[in-house]
Scaffold this motif. Structure first.
Motif, PDB file in Angstrom:
ATOM      1  N   ARG A   1      -2.734  -4.507  -4.994  1.00 47.35           N
ATOM      2  CA  ARG A   1      -3.086  -5.377  -4.140  1.00 47.35           C
ATOM      3  C   ARG A   1      -4.598  -5.014  -4.525  1.00 47.35           C
ATOM      4  O   ARG A   1      -5.072  -3.738  -4.697  1.00 47.35           O
ATOM      5  CB  ARG A   1      -2.584  -5.186  -2.944  1.00 47.35           C
ATOM      6  CG  ARG A   1      -1.443  -5.846  -2.610  1.00 47.35           C
ATOM      7  CD  ARG A   1      -1.493  -7.355  -2.647  1.00 47.35           C
ATOM      8  NE  ARG A   1      -0.256  -8.162  -2.154  1.00 47.35           N
ATOM      9  CZ  ARG A   1       0.980  -8.055  -2.481  1.00 47.35           C
ATOM     10  NH1 ARG A   1       0.959  -7.693  -3.869  1.00 47.35           N
ATOM     11  NH2 ARG A   1       2.093  -8.542  -2.069  1.00 47.35           N
ATOM     12  N   THR A   2      -5.449  -6.015  -3.838  1.00 49.98           N
ATOM     13  CA  THR A   2      -6.985  -5.916  -3.788  1.00 49.98           C
ATOM     14  C   THR A   2      -7.274  -6.170  -2.575  1.00 49.98           C
ATOM     15  O   THR A   2      -8.526  -5.683  -2.150  1.00 49.98           O
ATOM     16  CB  THR A   2      -7.681  -6.662  -4.915  1.00 49.98           C
ATOM     17  OG1 THR A   2      -7.531  -7.987  -4.730  1.00 49.98           O
ATOM     18  CG2 THR A   2      -7.291  -6.149  -6.413  1.00 49.98           C
ATOM     19  N   GLY A   3      -6.552  -6.773  -1.613  1.00 49.35           N
ATOM     20  CA  GLY A   3      -6.868  -7.184  -0.389  1.00 49.35           C
ATOM     21  C   GLY A   3      -5.729  -6.555   0.640  1.00 49.35           C
ATOM     22  O   GLY A   3      -5.049  -5.626   0.158  1.00 49.35           O
ATOM     23  N   PHE A   4      -6.260  -6.772   1.751  1.00 47.07           N
ATOM     24  CA  PHE A   4      -5.062  -6.183   2.916  1.00 47.07           C
ATOM     25  C   PHE A   4      -3.653  -6.946   2.655  1.00 47.07           C
ATOM     26  O   PHE A   4      -3.539  -7.862   2.306  1.00 47.07           O
ATOM     27  CB  PHE A   4      -5.594  -6.515   4.423  1.00 47.07           C
ATOM     28  CG  PHE A   4      -4.704  -5.970   5.415  1.00 47.07           C
ATOM     29  CD1 PHE A   4      -4.462  -4.705   5.682  1.00 47.07           C
ATOM     30  CD2 PHE A   4      -3.775  -6.809   6.092  1.00 47.07           C
ATOM     31  CE1 PHE A   4      -3.796  -4.162   6.564  1.00 47.07           C
ATOM     32  CE2 PHE A   4      -2.866  -6.506   6.738  1.00 47.07           C
ATOM     33  CZ  PHE A   4      -2.732  -5.018   7.051  1.00 47.07           C
ATOM     34  N   GLU A   5      -2.691  -6.014   2.799  1.00 45.82           N
ATOM     35  CA  GLU A   5      -1.318  -6.202   2.808  1.00 45.82           C
ATOM     36  C   GLU A   5      -0.463  -5.233   3.755  1.00 45.82           C
ATOM     37  O   GLU A   5      -0.877  -4.329   3.934  1.00 45.82           O
ATOM     38  CB  GLU A   5      -0.699  -6.319   1.526  1.00 45.82           C
ATOM     39  CG  GLU A   5       0.579  -6.945   1.190  1.00 45.82           C
ATOM     40  CD  GLU A   5       0.647  -8.275   1.786  1.00 45.82           C
ATOM     41  OE1 GLU A   5       0.975  -8.745   2.788  1.00 45.82           O
ATOM     42  OE2 GLU A   5       0.318  -9.095   0.744  1.00 45.82           O
ATOM     43  N   ALA A   6       0.523  -5.808   4.592  1.00 43.65           N
ATOM     44  CA  ALA A   6       1.378  -5.074   5.371  1.00 43.65           C
ATOM     45  C   ALA A   6       2.136  -4.059   4.246  1.00 43.65           C
ATOM     46  O   ALA A   6       2.644  -4.615   3.352  1.00 43.65           O
ATOM     47  CB  ALA A   6       2.105  -5.870   6.346  1.00 43.65           C
ATOM     48  N   ILE A   7       2.359  -2.871   4.803  1.00 46.22           N
ATOM     49  CA  ILE A   7       2.769  -1.718   4.006  1.00 46.22           C
ATOM     50  C   ILE A   7       4.458  -2.238   4.094  1.00 46.22           C
ATOM     51  O   ILE A   7       4.918  -2.095   2.734  1.00 46.22           O
ATOM     52  CB  ILE A   7       2.981  -0.491   4.709  1.00 46.22           C
ATOM     53  CG1 ILE A   7       1.731   0.113   4.990  1.00 46.22           C
ATOM     54  CG2 ILE A   7       3.980   0.603   3.968  1.00 46.22           C
ATOM     55  CD1 ILE A   7       1.547   1.367   5.658  1.00 46.22           C
ATOM     56  N   ASP A   8       4.966  -2.943   5.029  1.00 46.23           N
ATOM     57  CA  ASP A   8       6.404  -3.607   4.697  1.00 46.23           C
ATOM     58  C   ASP A   8       6.615  -4.296   3.723  1.00 46.23           C
ATOM     59  O   ASP A   8       7.430  -4.350   2.992  1.00 46.23           O
ATOM     60  CB  ASP A   8       6.882  -3.968   5.988  1.00 46.23           C
ATOM     61  CG  ASP A   8       7.250  -2.795   7.160  1.00 46.23           C
ATOM     62  OD1 ASP A   8       7.257  -1.590   6.630  1.00 46.23           O
ATOM     63  OD2 ASP A   8       7.256  -3.203   8.343  1.00 46.23           O
ATOM     64  N   THR A   9       5.612  -5.124   3.680  1.00 47.39           N
ATOM     65  CA  THR A   9       5.616  -6.333   2.358  1.00 47.39           C
ATOM     66  C   THR A   9       5.326  -5.735   1.099  1.00 47.39           C
ATOM     67  O   THR A   9       6.148  -5.954   0.227  1.00 47.39           O
ATOM     68  CB  THR A   9       4.327  -7.115   2.605  1.00 47.39           C
ATOM     69  OG1 THR A   9       4.528  -7.920   3.979  1.00 47.39           O
ATOM     70  CG2 THR A   9       4.311  -8.510   1.688  1.00 47.39           C
ATOM     71  N   LEU A  10       4.493  -4.747   1.092  1.00 43.72           N
ATOM     72  CA  LEU A  10       4.288  -3.844  -0.334  1.00 43.72           C
ATOM     73  C   LEU A  10       5.631  -3.212  -0.585  1.00 43.72           C
ATOM     74  O   LEU A  10       6.097  -3.302  -1.991  1.00 43.72           O
ATOM     75  CB  LEU A  10       3.234  -2.958  -0.196  1.00 43.72           C
ATOM     76  CG  LEU A  10       1.869  -3.508   0.137  1.00 43.72           C
ATOM     77  CD1 LEU A  10       0.954  -2.443   0.617  1.00 43.72           C
ATOM     78  CD2 LEU A  10       1.481  -4.196  -1.166  1.00 43.72           C
ATOM     79  N   VAL A  11       6.147  -2.500   0.125  1.00 43.79           N
ATOM     80  CA  VAL A  11       7.314  -1.790   0.069  1.00 43.79           C
ATOM     81  C   VAL A  11       8.638  -2.559  -0.540  1.00 43.79           C
ATOM     82  O   VAL A  11       9.477  -2.397  -1.386  1.00 43.79           O
ATOM     83  CB  VAL A  11       7.801  -0.877   1.107  1.00 43.79           C
ATOM     84  CG1 VAL A  11       9.080  -0.257   0.934  1.00 43.79           C
ATOM     85  CG2 VAL A  11       6.883   0.223   1.384  1.00 43.79           C
ATOM     86  N   LYS A  12       8.704  -3.900   0.475  1.00 45.34           N
ATOM     87  CA  LYS A  12       9.798  -5.027  -0.109  1.00 45.34           C
ATOM     88  C   LYS A  12       9.695  -5.585  -1.611  1.00 45.34           C
ATOM     89  O   LYS A  12      10.510  -5.427  -2.259  1.00 45.34           O
ATOM     90  CB  LYS A  12       9.819  -5.872   1.007  1.00 45.34           C
ATOM     91  CG  LYS A  12      10.685  -7.159   0.639  1.00 45.34           C
ATOM     92  CD  LYS A  12      12.130  -6.694   0.801  1.00 45.34           C
ATOM     93  CE  LYS A  12      13.014  -7.697   0.687  1.00 45.34           C
ATOM     94  NZ  LYS A  12      12.711  -8.524  -0.422  1.00 45.34           N
TER      95      LYS A  12
END
Length: 261
Positions: A227-238
């Motif tokens: 990612r280059t912008g904000f993203e929730a950790i749970d979304t990234l891990v999923k």
């Protein structure tokens, strides 16, 4: 002089019985000295059998006064040293407790709770500095077989050796759960992240993992998301987990950074 003598006796008694760093021989000598002085004065002064010479009385009084001052100074020094020692021990204990609370007991990597918090901080910092970041979720291939064929000691050995390889990666390494590990990287493009994780994959594959005289073949599959912008950790891990499962289905021992529909 009488007051000086009493101060001296009190301080000697305190020093003898309460100073923790005083050796046994000094305690004995101090006790005998206090008893001798007090006994001498009691016999020669209190009972009035023989008055002391003025010069001797002055010397004895000065000795008691200076000894009292020295004992007070010594006790202050010891007290200060004890406070510093106790404070240092408390700091070391707090540090050990913090380490125990933030690290996984088997592998020494950050545990999931602490890792989650660290990733939140790292994402905020990456966004402020305009840097890309990535999450790589890795799973040890055929891990269940290590436990079933060789026992849990073997499984623990594999986990520790994999963790040792992950700890040398330039990022935040976390034992996410079971045989899953998460690596958080910043400041690398998608291609650079894939290259970094591939070097890690090859390093794990080349590990000399010997158990009961046999070399074990240890491999890992990784799912990567950037990612280059904000993203929730749970979304990234999923997202990373979905790619990890795709890699498992494709044959394991590989990196998947996108899923083609």
């Amino acid at each position: 002089m009488g007051a000086n003598v009493h101060y001296f006796i009190i301080m000697v008694a305190y020093g003898v019985f309460f100073m923790p760093n005083v050796s046994r021989s000094i305690r004995v000598v101090s006790t005998m000295l206090a008893m001798a002085i007090y006994g001498f004065l009691y016999v020669n002064v209190t009972t009035g059998m023989q008055p002391l010479a003025p010069m001797f009385e002055q010397i004895l009084g000065l000795f008691c006064l200076l000894s009292t001052i020295a004992l007070i100074a010594g006790l202050s020094y010891i007290f200060e040293g004890s406070v510093v020692e106790v404070t240092s021990e408390l700091e070391r204990t707090n540090k050990r407790l913090h380490t125990l609370a933030s690290r996984d007991g088997l592998t020494g990597l950050y545990n999931r709770t602490t890792g989650y918090r660290l990733i939140e901080d790292e994402i905020r910092e990456a966004i402020v500095n305009g840097r890309p970041y990535a999450v790589a979720l890795g799973d040890i291939d055929h891990f269940k077989a290590f436990n079933e064929q060789h026992g849990h000691d073997c499984g623990d050995l594999v986990l520790k050796q994999v963790a040792s390889a992950l700890a040398r990666t330039d990022g935040v390494s976390i034992r996410w759960g079971g045989e899953e590990f998460l690596i958080f990287l910043t400041g690398q493009s998608a291609a650079e992240v894939t290259e970094t994780i591939d070097r890690l994959r090859q390093r794990i594959k080349s590990l000399e993992t010997i158990y009961d005289g046999r070399r074990l073949s240890v491999t890992m599959t990784f799912g990567v998301t950037t990612r280059t912008g904000f993203e929730a950790i749970d979304t990234l891990v999923k997202e990373a987990d979905d790619r990890l499962r795709a890699g498992k289905q494709e044959g394991k021992d590989r990196i998947v950074s996108s899923i083609h529909q």
